[in-house]
Design a protein around this motif. Sequence first.
Motif, PDB file in Angstrom:
ATOM      1  N   GLU A 176      36.258  29.404  43.426  1.00  0.00           N
ATOM      2  CA  GLU A 176      35.132  28.465  43.340  1.00  0.00           C
ATOM      3  C   GLU A 176      35.358  27.337  44.339  1.00  0.00           C
ATOM      4  O   GLU A 176      36.443  26.740  44.365  1.00  0.00           O
ATOM      5  CB  GLU A 176      35.033  27.902  41.916  1.00  0.00           C
ATOM      6  CG  GLU A 176      33.669  27.278  41.637  1.00  0.00           C
ATOM      7  CD  GLU A 176      33.537  26.891  40.183  1.00  0.00           C
ATOM      8  OE1 GLU A 176      33.203  27.764  39.358  1.00  0.00           O
ATOM      9  OE2 GLU A 176      33.791  25.707  39.858  1.00  0.00           O
ATOM     10  N   ASP A 177      34.353  27.071  45.145  1.00  0.00           N
ATOM     11  CA  ASP A 177      34.450  26.038  46.199  1.00  0.00           C
ATOM     12  C   ASP A 177      35.688  26.254  47.073  1.00  0.00           C
ATOM     13  O   ASP A 177      36.384  25.289  47.428  1.00  0.00           O
ATOM     14  CB  ASP A 177      34.491  24.636  45.577  1.00  0.00           C
ATOM     15  CG  ASP A 177      33.223  24.332  44.775  1.00  0.00           C
ATOM     16  OD1 ASP A 177      32.155  24.872  45.153  1.00  0.00           O
ATOM     17  OD2 ASP A 177      33.313  23.600  43.771  1.00  0.00           O
ATOM     18  N   GLY A 178      35.966  27.517  47.364  1.00  0.00           N
ATOM     19  CA  GLY A 178      37.077  27.828  48.257  1.00  0.00           C
ATOM     20  C   GLY A 178      38.450  27.762  47.614  1.00  0.00           C
ATOM     21  O   GLY A 178      39.470  27.985  48.265  1.00  0.00           O
ATOM     22  N   VAL A 179      38.492  27.438  46.290  1.00  0.00           N
ATOM     23  CA  VAL A 179      39.770  27.288  45.601  1.00  0.00           C
ATOM     24  C   VAL A 179      39.961  28.432  44.598  1.00  0.00           C
ATOM     25  O   VAL A 179      39.031  28.799  43.889  1.00  0.00           O
ATOM     26  CB  VAL A 179      39.835  25.921  44.864  1.00  0.00           C
ATOM     27  CG1 VAL A 179      41.102  25.821  44.013  1.00  0.00           C
ATOM     28  CG2 VAL A 179      39.771  24.785  45.871  1.00  0.00           C
ATOM     29  N   VAL A 180      41.154  28.991  44.561  1.00  0.00           N
ATOM     30  CA  VAL A 180      41.449  30.105  43.640  1.00  0.00           C
ATOM     31  C   VAL A 180      41.520  29.580  42.207  1.00  0.00           C
ATOM     32  O   VAL A 180      42.408  28.793  41.866  1.00  0.00           O
ATOM     33  CB  VAL A 180      42.784  30.788  44.018  1.00  0.00           C
ATOM     34  CG1 VAL A 180      43.126  31.870  42.997  1.00  0.00           C
ATOM     35  CG2 VAL A 180      42.699  31.378  45.425  1.00  0.00           C
ATOM     36  N   ARG A 181      40.546  30.030  41.382  1.00  0.00           N
ATOM     37  CA  ARG A 181      40.493  29.563  40.000  1.00  0.00           C
ATOM     38  C   ARG A 181      41.298  30.489  39.084  1.00  0.00           C
ATOM     39  O   ARG A 181      41.898  30.077  38.118  1.00  0.00           O
ATOM     40  CB  ARG A 181      39.033  29.507  39.557  1.00  0.00           C
ATOM     41  CG  ARG A 181      38.772  28.539  38.434  1.00  0.00           C
ATOM     42  CD  ARG A 181      37.307  28.276  38.290  1.00  0.00           C
ATOM     43  NE  ARG A 181      36.548  29.517  38.118  1.00  0.00           N
ATOM     44  CZ  ARG A 181      35.277  29.568  37.798  1.00  0.00           C
ATOM     45  NH1 ARG A 181      34.598  28.455  37.605  1.00  0.00           N
ATOM     46  NH2 ARG A 181      34.653  30.714  37.669  1.00  0.00           N
ATOM     47  N   ASP A 182      41.272  31.782  39.414  1.00  0.00           N
ATOM     48  CA  ASP A 182      42.080  32.755  38.656  1.00  0.00           C
ATOM     49  C   ASP A 182      42.380  33.918  39.589  1.00  0.00           C
ATOM     50  O   ASP A 182      41.553  34.260  40.443  1.00  0.00           O
ATOM     51  CB  ASP A 182      41.314  33.239  37.414  1.00  0.00           C
ATOM     52  CG  ASP A 182      42.231  33.930  36.393  1.00  0.00           C
ATOM     53  OD1 ASP A 182      43.449  34.046  36.658  1.00  0.00           O
ATOM     54  OD2 ASP A 182      41.721  34.351  35.339  1.00  0.00           O
ATOM     55  N   VAL A 183      43.546  34.486  39.439  1.00  0.00           N
ATOM     56  CA  VAL A 183      43.921  35.611  40.295  1.00  0.00           C
ATOM     57  C   VAL A 183      44.890  36.514  39.538  1.00  0.00           C
ATOM     58  O   VAL A 183      45.717  36.041  38.760  1.00  0.00           O
ATOM     59  CB  VAL A 183      44.541  35.124  41.629  1.00  0.00           C
ATOM     60  CG1 VAL A 183      45.798  34.302  41.395  1.00  0.00           C
ATOM     61  CG2 VAL A 183      44.831  36.300  42.562  1.00  0.00           C
ATOM     62  N   ARG A 184      44.724  37.821  39.715  1.00  0.00           N
ATOM     63  CA  ARG A 184      45.636  38.797  39.093  1.00  0.00           C
ATOM     64  C   ARG A 184      46.056  39.785  40.175  1.00  0.00           C
ATOM     65  O   ARG A 184      45.212  40.283  40.928  1.00  0.00           O
ATOM     66  CB  ARG A 184      44.934  39.575  37.982  1.00  0.00           C
ATOM     67  CG  ARG A 184      44.241  38.720  36.949  1.00  0.00           C
ATOM     68  CD  ARG A 184      45.249  37.902  36.131  1.00  0.00           C
ATOM     69  NE  ARG A 184      44.516  37.071  35.188  1.00  0.00           N
ATOM     70  CZ  ARG A 184      44.145  37.479  33.976  1.00  0.00           C
ATOM     71  NH1 ARG A 184      44.436  38.708  33.581  1.00  0.00           N
ATOM     72  NH2 ARG A 184      43.477  36.678  33.177  1.00  0.00           N
ATOM     73  N   VAL A 185      47.346  40.059  40.218  1.00  0.00           N
ATOM     74  CA  VAL A 185      47.861  41.048  41.164  1.00  0.00           C
ATOM     75  C   VAL A 185      48.936  41.881  40.470  1.00  0.00           C
ATOM     76  O   VAL A 185      49.825  41.337  39.809  1.00  0.00           O
ATOM     77  CB  VAL A 185      48.477  40.378  42.421  1.00  0.00           C
ATOM     78  CG1 VAL A 185      48.946  41.449  43.415  1.00  0.00           C
ATOM     79  CG2 VAL A 185      47.482  39.433  43.093  1.00  0.00           C
ATOM     80  N   ALA A 186      48.834  43.199  40.593  1.00  0.00           N
ATOM     81  CA  ALA A 186      49.907  44.082  40.126  1.00  0.00           C
ATOM     82  C   ALA A 186      50.072  45.207  41.141  1.00  0.00           C
ATOM     83  O   ALA A 186      49.124  45.592  41.829  1.00  0.00           O
ATOM     84  CB  ALA A 186      49.588  44.646  38.736  1.00  0.00           C
ATOM     85  N   LEU A 187      51.316  45.710  41.222  1.00  0.00           N
ATOM     86  CA  LEU A 187      51.643  46.768  42.185  1.00  0.00           C
ATOM     87  C   LEU A 187      52.048  48.043  41.448  1.00  0.00           C
ATOM     88  O   LEU A 187      52.701  47.985  40.404  1.00  0.00           O
ATOM     89  CB  LEU A 187      52.820  46.329  43.070  1.00  0.00           C
ATOM     90  CG  LEU A 187      52.620  45.100  43.959  1.00  0.00           C
ATOM     91  CD1 LEU A 187      53.968  44.637  44.516  1.00  0.00           C
ATOM     92  CD2 LEU A 187      51.657  45.426  45.091  1.00  0.00           C
ATOM     93  N   GLY A 188      51.681  49.182  42.038  1.00  0.00           N
ATOM     94  CA  GLY A 188      52.161  50.476  41.551  1.00  0.00           C
ATOM     95  C   GLY A 188      53.046  51.117  42.606  1.00  0.00           C
ATOM     96  O   GLY A 188      52.980  50.769  43.791  1.00  0.00           O
ATOM     97  N   GLY A 189      53.918  52.015  42.180  1.00  0.00           N
ATOM     98  CA  GLY A 189      54.750  52.772  43.117  1.00  0.00           C
ATOM     99  C   GLY A 189      55.958  52.021  43.646  1.00  0.00           C
ATOM    100  O   GLY A 189      56.625  52.503  44.554  1.00  0.00           O
TER     101      GLY A 189
END
Lengths: 323, 171
Positions: free
Chosen positions: A246-259
């Motif tokens: 929102e407005d260029g700012v990360v409000r929520d983020v999720r990252v997961a990796l496989g392998g």
Amino acid sequence: MREFAYQRATGVREALMADARYLAGGTNLVDLMKTGVETPDRLVDGRGLDLGGIRTAGDGGLVLGATATNSVVAADARVRRDYPAVSQALLAGASGQLRNMATVGGNLLQRTRCAYFADPSEPCNRREPGTGCPALHGVHHNHAILDWTEHCVATHPSDFAVPLTAFDAVVRYETLAGPGEIPLPEFYPPVGGRPDRETVLPPGALITEVVLPVAPVTRRSRYRKVRERASYAFATVSVAAALDVEDGVVRDVRVALGGVASRPWRARRAEAALLGGPATPERFRTAAAAELAAAEPLRDNAYKVTLARNLIVAVLTELEGQR
Amino acid sequence: MTDETRTEISLLVNGETSVLIVDNRRTLLDALREQLGLTGTKKGCDQGQCGACTILVDGRRVVSCLTLAVTADGVGVTTVEGLAEDGELSPLQEAFVRLDGLQCGFCTPGQLCSAAGMLAEHAAGWPSAVTRGGTPDLDEAEIRERMSGNLCRCSAYPSIVRAIQETAVSR
């Protein structure tokens, strides 16, 4: 294949009382029974249980029944709209035939595709604790780069579990002592000295449901899988990510990796590096580097470190561009 | 062998019911071929990777090599022998013949059953890994992705894709 008894369960309690291995799609279990990796005395078939549905939870989340097939979950309109990375991960896995057989619960309990694990003539600490890990110095170009130990360097094969880990999905199960639940990020313990202990489910537990929680961030999510051919292969590296800006700012983020590890890898360092900051490619690169700083590649899989970093940046950039 | 390791099942295959006793270890593939004499369904890899043993169970394509026969009690099975209607090849089969969708033919029963199941999945609006947005046309990329569970060692893929595409368009 060793002889075994077979029964169909029509109720969860009946299944729990059977003191048997649970059979659902059979795409992994039957395969491993043929090679002698799995040798159950008794199978109880859970597909007759009333666990195949998908329903909206009271709070607006989504509840996936344990015996819903990969195909049905991937095609569900609510999954595609609210959790696109979940649908994409399921469609990126296996083949049309196998997706029609494989189930939600079975997918989470599938075994590693490490070739040494699959071959009973080889030592394997995961299959036979204490016998050693030939992959550590053997053929391991597709093995782990994070969190492995000398006891086991295998990776978890599930695509589906990667977005579930990113989204804090919850596994619900039943035992004779009562029900319980485990968030996906805690479902698979670190490999440590016990690679044979693959989940924290209590003995005899039957997975009944997987709950996808409500989070606005999951609506803008993506699963991307890199593999050695265009389709129908396990991941070398995969990424599930979701981004809310929102407005260029990360409000929520999720990252997961496989392998990359013995379990789906929640990229919490990358998330922490992004949260509250600007959603720019520079920040994506910094976050990806922060996550992979802990990587310890084996002799032949350092390419996965670069691949994982680049994949995180590419998926976040794509999500940011989608707005 | 004790009684607990064998089961009497009722198999409904191509519209005909057969009652048979199976060792619980027996796959549906072996039951079809060895016990019912339906040898159209082929055993390729026997580990779920090649698709030669693909059949339809209650209308959905599955691999019969990883399906235990005992689990098929009471379900409806269609094999390649059941695709023709009243002795006439189905449009899909006819397209495979006309467009040379095969060379040695070993994978063909699996290709046909898989394609029949895939066309039904597409008609139901199911997406694939290459689908973006709503329900797509079955272009070459969609067909190749959706049929990736069926290998052809002769590599007759271009003709297989054409045969399926033509069948889809004429539906």
